[in-house]
Design a protein around this motif. Structure first.
Motif, PDB file in Angstrom:
ATOM      1  N   SER A 154     -31.743 -28.803 -37.277  1.00  0.00           N
ATOM      2  CA  SER A 154     -32.260 -29.093 -35.942  1.00  0.00           C
ATOM      3  C   SER A 154     -31.873 -28.027 -34.911  1.00  0.00           C
ATOM      4  CB  SER A 154     -31.799 -30.474 -35.476  1.00  0.00           C
ATOM      5  OG  SER A 154     -30.391 -30.570 -35.545  1.00  0.00           O
ATOM      6  N   ASP A 155     -30.874 -27.189 -35.214  1.00  0.00           N
ATOM      7  CA  ASP A 155     -30.510 -26.096 -34.299  1.00  0.00           C
ATOM      8  C   ASP A 155     -31.386 -24.858 -34.494  1.00  0.00           C
ATOM      9  OD1 ASP A 155     -29.559 -24.852 -36.615  1.00  0.00           O
ATOM     10  OD2 ASP A 155     -27.449 -24.920 -36.009  1.00  0.00           O
ATOM     11  N   THR A 163     -32.468 -16.885 -36.058  1.00  0.00           N
ATOM     12  CA  THR A 163     -31.685 -17.917 -35.391  1.00  0.00           C
ATOM     13  C   THR A 163     -30.379 -18.153 -36.145  1.00  0.00           C
ATOM     14  OG1 THR A 163     -33.696 -18.984 -34.634  1.00  0.00           O
ATOM     15  CG2 THR A 163     -31.696 -20.309 -34.587  1.00  0.00           C
ATOM     16  N   GLY A 222     -26.878 -20.461 -36.582  1.00  0.00           N
ATOM     17  CA  GLY A 222     -26.520 -21.857 -36.383  1.00  0.00           C
ATOM     18  C   GLY A 222     -25.814 -22.403 -37.599  1.00  0.00           C
TER      19      GLY A 222
END
Length: 163
Positions: free
Chosen positions: A81-82, A115, A117
Motif C-alpha cells: 500500500s506504500d 518507489t 518502502g
C-alpha cells in the motif's frame, strides 16, 4: 543399547528439508495472508487441451488486523500500500499435501519501479499453507477453448530480507 540406537538411526526414515525455505541468512520481515484467484485459460496444446495458468490476483492482508496491505498480481508481482513493489522468479517448488491445493514456492525477488518502502529490501518470498487454487482436471476441451477460469485460493506469503 548403543547398537540398537545406531541401527534405529540408520534405518529411520530421513526427514527431507523443505525446499521452499529460504537460506539461513534470510530474516522474516512480513507474513501476510493472501486471498484471491488463480486464473487459467483453456488452451489447445500438443494435440489436446489443457488449463494453462495465466496469473494470480489476490489481496494481501495483515493476519492480525485483517486489513488489506497490498496486492499480488501477474509477474508475479507484490505491491504494498506504500507503493513499493517487487517481482519474483521461482527458485523452488513443493507440492502441497493436498492435490487440490497449489504448490508451495520460494521466489527470489527484485524491486520494480522507483518507489522505496516496505518491500524495497525484500529478497525472497515464500508461498506456503496453500488452500485450493488448482485448475480442474477436466472441462477443458474443444468446446471450451479460450474459456477463462478463476479458481479461488488462499496462501500464506512470507517476505524475507538478507540484510
Amino acid at each position: 543399547m548403543i547398537l540398537a540406537l545406531a541401527l534405529l538411526a540408520l534405518f529411520a526414515p530421513q526427514q527431507t528439508a523443505d525446499p521452499t525455505l529460504p537460506p539461513a541468512t534470510a530474516h522474516v520481515r512480513y507474513t501476510v495472508e493472501g486471498h484471491g484467484v488463480q486464473t487459467y485459460n483453456c488452451t489447445a496444446q500438443n494435440g489436446g487441451f489443457a488449463w494453462v495458468f495465466e496469473e494470480p490476483a489476490a489481496g494481501l492482508f495483515d493476519p492480525t488486523t485483517h486489513q488489506q496491505i497490498g496486492v499480488h498480481t501477474a509477474g508475479p508481482t507484490w505491491t504494498w500500500s506504500d507503493g513499493s513493489s517487487i517481482t519474483g522468479k521461482v527458485l523452488q517448488t513443493k507440492p502441497s499435501d493436498n492435490p487440490a491445493n497449489i504448490p508451495w514456492l520460494l521466489l527470489e525477488t527484485h524491486p520494480t519501479g522507483t518507489t522505496t518502502g516496505a518491500l524495497s529490501n525484500i529478497t525472497f518470498v515464500r508461498r506456503s499453507d496453500t488452500q485450493a487454487g488448482q485448475a480442474p482436471t477436466s472441462g477443458c476441451d474443444a468446446k471450451n477453448v479460450n474459456v477463462v477460469l478463476r479458481v479461488p485460493y488462499a496462501a500464506t506469503y512470507t517476505f524475507y530480507s538478507t540484510n
